[in-house]
Design a protein around this motif. Structure first.
Motif, PDB file in Angstrom:
ATOM      1  N   VAL A   1       0.872  -1.172   0.000  1.00 35.44           N
ATOM      2  CA  VAL A   1       0.000   0.000   0.000  1.00 35.44           C
ATOM      3  C   VAL A   1       0.908   1.220   0.000  1.00 35.44           C
ATOM      4  CG1 VAL A   1      -1.844   1.237   1.177  1.00 35.44           C
ATOM      5  CG2 VAL A   1      -1.738  -1.260   1.313  1.00 35.44           C
ATOM      6  N   GLY A   2       1.193   1.725  -1.182  1.00 36.76           N
ATOM      7  CA  GLY A   2       2.141   2.818  -1.302  1.00 36.76           C
ATOM      8  C   GLY A   2       3.520   2.352  -0.880  1.00 36.76           C
ATOM      9  N   GLU A   3       4.106   3.055   0.093  1.00 41.73           N
ATOM     10  CA  GLU A   3       5.420   2.686   0.603  1.00 41.73           C
ATOM     11  C   GLU A   3       5.321   1.810   1.854  1.00 41.73           C
ATOM     12  OE1 GLU A   3       7.835   6.128   1.108  1.00 41.73           O
ATOM     13  OE2 GLU A   3       8.083   6.427  -1.047  1.00 41.73           O
ATOM     14  N   ASP A   4       4.141   1.319   2.145  1.00 47.28           N
ATOM     15  CA  ASP A   4       3.947   0.432   3.280  1.00 47.28           C
ATOM     16  C   ASP A   4       3.415  -0.904   2.769  1.00 47.28           C
ATOM     17  OD1 ASP A   4       3.898  -0.472   5.841  1.00 47.28           O
ATOM     18  OD2 ASP A   4       2.682   1.168   6.632  1.00 47.28           O
ATOM     19  N   VAL A   5       3.141  -1.812   3.671  1.00 48.36           N
ATOM     20  CA  VAL A   5       2.611  -3.111   3.289  1.00 48.36           C
ATOM     21  C   VAL A   5       1.554  -3.515   4.307  1.00 48.36           C
ATOM     22  CG1 VAL A   5       4.290  -4.479   4.576  1.00 48.36           C
ATOM     23  CG2 VAL A   5       3.257  -5.440   2.530  1.00 48.36           C
ATOM     24  N   ARG A   6       0.527  -4.167   3.830  1.00 49.65           N
ATOM     25  CA  ARG A   6      -0.530  -4.659   4.714  1.00 49.65           C
ATOM     26  C   ARG A   6      -0.527  -6.177   4.645  1.00 49.65           C
ATOM     27  NH1 ARG A   6      -5.188  -2.699   7.091  1.00 49.65           N
ATOM     28  NH2 ARG A   6      -6.880  -4.198   7.383  1.00 49.65           N
ATOM     29  N   ILE A   7      -0.285  -6.795   5.801  1.00 44.80           N
ATOM     30  CA  ILE A   7      -0.232  -8.248   5.897  1.00 44.80           C
ATOM     31  C   ILE A   7      -1.370  -8.698   6.802  1.00 44.80           C
ATOM     32  CG2 ILE A   7       1.143 -10.231   6.612  1.00 44.80           C
ATOM     33  CD1 ILE A   7       3.635  -8.536   6.070  1.00 44.80           C
ATOM     34  N   THR A   8      -2.281  -9.495   6.264  1.00 39.94           N
ATOM     35  CA  THR A   8      -3.452  -9.922   7.027  1.00 39.94           C
ATOM     36  C   THR A   8      -3.566 -11.441   7.005  1.00 39.94           C
ATOM     37  OG1 THR A   8      -4.841  -9.627   5.056  1.00 39.94           O
ATOM     38  CG2 THR A   8      -4.727  -7.798   6.604  1.00 39.94           C
ATOM     39  N   LEU A   9      -4.033 -11.987   8.114  1.00 42.17           N
ATOM     40  CA  LEU A   9      -4.259 -13.428   8.216  1.00 42.17           C
ATOM     41  C   LEU A   9      -5.493 -13.794   7.404  1.00 42.17           C
ATOM     42  CD1 LEU A   9      -3.461 -16.138   9.533  1.00 42.17           C
ATOM     43  CD2 LEU A   9      -4.915 -15.509  11.471  1.00 42.17           C
ATOM     44  N   GLU A  10      -5.317 -14.654   6.382  1.00 34.72           N
ATOM     45  CA  GLU A  10      -6.399 -15.002   5.468  1.00 34.72           C
ATOM     46  C   GLU A  10      -7.060 -16.333   5.799  1.00 34.72           C
ATOM     47  OE1 GLU A  10      -7.723 -13.372   2.535  1.00 34.72           O
ATOM     48  OE2 GLU A  10      -6.824 -11.720   3.655  1.00 34.72           O
ATOM     49  N   ALA A  11      -6.247 -17.321   6.192  1.00 38.39           N
ATOM     50  CA  ALA A  11      -6.810 -18.659   6.412  1.00 38.39           C
ATOM     51  C   ALA A  11      -5.934 -19.442   7.380  1.00 38.39           C
ATOM     52  CB  ALA A  11      -6.927 -19.412   5.082  1.00 38.39           C
ATOM     53  N   VAL A  12      -6.526 -20.477   7.972  1.00 39.66           N
ATOM     54  CA  VAL A  12      -5.822 -21.384   8.871  1.00 39.66           C
ATOM     55  C   VAL A  12      -6.084 -22.805   8.394  1.00 39.66           C
ATOM     56  CG1 VAL A  12      -5.634 -22.260  11.220  1.00 39.66           C
ATOM     57  CG2 VAL A  12      -5.971 -19.807  10.838  1.00 39.66           C
ATOM     58  N   CYS A  13      -5.028 -23.601   8.312  1.00 42.42           N
ATOM     59  CA  CYS A  13      -5.145 -24.977   7.796  1.00 42.42           C
ATOM     60  C   CYS A  13      -4.678 -25.955   8.868  1.00 42.42           C
ATOM     61  CB  CYS A  13      -4.292 -25.116   6.528  1.00 42.42           C
ATOM     62  SG  CYS A  13      -4.178 -26.793   5.905  1.00 42.42           S
ATOM     63  N   ASP A  14      -5.503 -26.954   9.163  1.00 47.98           N
ATOM     64  CA  ASP A  14      -5.138 -27.960  10.163  1.00 47.98           C
ATOM     65  C   ASP A  14      -5.061 -29.362   9.584  1.00 47.98           C
ATOM     66  OD1 ASP A  14      -7.775 -28.443   9.682  1.00 47.98           O
ATOM     67  OD2 ASP A  14      -8.411 -28.399  11.780  1.00 47.98           O
ATOM     68  N   ALA A  15      -5.232 -29.510   8.266  1.00 48.58           N
ATOM     69  CA  ALA A  15      -5.201 -30.828   7.627  1.00 48.58           C
ATOM     70  C   ALA A  15      -4.257 -30.787   6.435  1.00 48.58           C
ATOM     71  CB  ALA A  15      -6.601 -31.248   7.181  1.00 48.58           C
ATOM     72  N   PHE A  16      -3.120 -31.466   6.550  1.00 48.20           N
ATOM     73  CA  PHE A  16      -2.146 -31.545   5.466  1.00 48.20           C
ATOM     74  C   PHE A  16      -1.456 -32.901   5.550  1.00 48.20           C
ATOM     75  CE2 PHE A  16      -0.517 -29.234   9.105  1.00 48.20           C
ATOM     76  CZ  PHE A  16       0.610 -29.958   9.456  1.00 48.20           C
TER      77      PHE A  16
END
Length: 373
Positions: free
Chosen positions: A11-26
């Protein structure tokens, strides 16, 4: 343990990092933390439309039980099989790989004795934090901890890959570098990237400050063991040649202490002809570098090329040991003691330089790499 997937947006000269998903089965997870190089990861998971939409290149991966290491998804491979099912193989490196996208430009010239910690942070500032196209959005300078980063030198470096150069200095002084996520506000799910420098702890039997960590077949916490000692690549006496021609070429000699002799001497030639004798002052004028400073920079380059005898081992250790728990009682970068009593081998003080943590249907496995010089 859960896998967390983050969306990273500039976002311009910054960054936005957001938690999108959680996985418990792999199906399986490999989490390879390295001390002197960029770590990496691999997730093997059933291929579904939802998983394909979640695991995308450019997104970040973390673990609910590890707040120090985060991976950047660099590759997603889909394989379909009528008999065995459809699977995704998701791979990438930890966030330090972002520094591999920059070179050191223009020349970084440190003309006075300066700590290695300050030199590296200045290189990050010049090549990643300046406004413009070279900015790495959201990156911040964090803590510097460990006595190794207070060692001083002065140097000149240009055009080197920034990440590779940082890790080269890490190996030289015995520290490590990392980029981790820090939440801007509690429970905000918005994060920033923080660059840190640190040093491992000595937990070997050669000290009595902190509890000892000993891996041994006698203690039943050393399951498999391979050992390697190599002196063929040893270099302990360096002749470094810089600017000039013939007899007028500037040169210095450096070696391990005490200076090795006779059969114990392993010499190496270091070509530093590209080390400039000139620099720019604060006014932008080209001025000569004093000869005494130039010779000290040549000596530093020579020391970077000294290679000690290497001693290394790879093992499988007990993941559920009642004696020591990984990431609680010991960490990558710590000095520990490794013993193979059956063959009379003892590495009294050796560094844990890497740990591959694997999870699959058989449970959790730890595969460490120990090395020292």
């Amino acid at each position: 343990m859960l896998i967390e997937i983050y969306q990273m947006e500039a976002v311009g000269e910054d960054v936005r990092i957001t938690l999108e998903a959680v996985c418990d089965a792999f199906s399986s997870l490999l989490w390879d933390i390295e001390y002197f190089q960029c770590g990496q990861f691999e997730v093997y998971i059933a291929a579904t439309a939802q998983n394909l939409s979640v695991f995308q290149t450019g997104r970040l991966i973390g673990r609910s039980d590890d707040k120090e290491h985060y991976g950047l998804i660099e590759s997603v491979q889909l394989d379909t099989d009528v008999e065995n099912g459809d699977y995704l193989t998701v791979t990438g490196r930890f966030l330090m790989c972002l520094l591999s996208r920059r070179i050191i430009y223009p020349t970084l010239y440190i003309k006075e004795q300066t700590s290695y910690g300050a030199i590296i942070t200045e290189a990050i500032r010049q090549n990643c934090l300046q406004s413009g196209a070279r900015l790495l959005p959201g990156l911040q300078i964090g803590d510097i901890s460990g006595a190794c980063w207070q060692k001083e030198t002065h140097l000149q470096i240009s055009y080197a890959n920034l990440m590779e150069w940082v890790y080269k200095l890490c190996e030289l002084v015995g520290g490590t570098a990392n980029i981790r996520l820090v939440e801007t506000n509690p429970n905000s799910r918005v994060f920033q990237m923080q660059f840190t420098l640190s040093e491992g702890t000595d937990r070997s039997i050669l000290q009595d400050t902190v509890p000892h960590v000993v891996f041994s077949d006698t203690y039943n916490n050393l399951l498999t063991f391979s050992y390697h000692k190599n002196c063929a690549a040893q270099q302990n006496a360096a002749y470094t040649f810089g600017a000039g021609e013939g007899e007028a070429r500037k040169q210095v000699f450096c070696s391990s202490d005490p200076e090795p002799e006779h059969l114990e001497r392993y010499e190496v030639y270091v070509d530093a002809g590209d080390l400039s004798e000139e620099t720019q002052n604060d006014a932008g004028e080209t001025v000569p570098i004093p000869e005494s400073e130039y010779l000290k920079m040549l000596e530093e380059l020579g020391r970077e090329n000294l290679l000690p005898v290497t001693e290394s081992s790879e093992s499988t250790i007990a993941a559920s040991s009642l004696q020591y728990q990984y990431q609680k009682d010991y960490f990558v970068g710590d000095y520990v003691t490794v013993r193979q009593a059956r063959f009379g081998l003892s590495q009294e003080r050796i560094r844990l330089t890497g740990m591959i943590e694997s999870f699959d249907q058989n449970g959790r496995n730890l595969t460490p790499t120990f090395s020292g010089g």
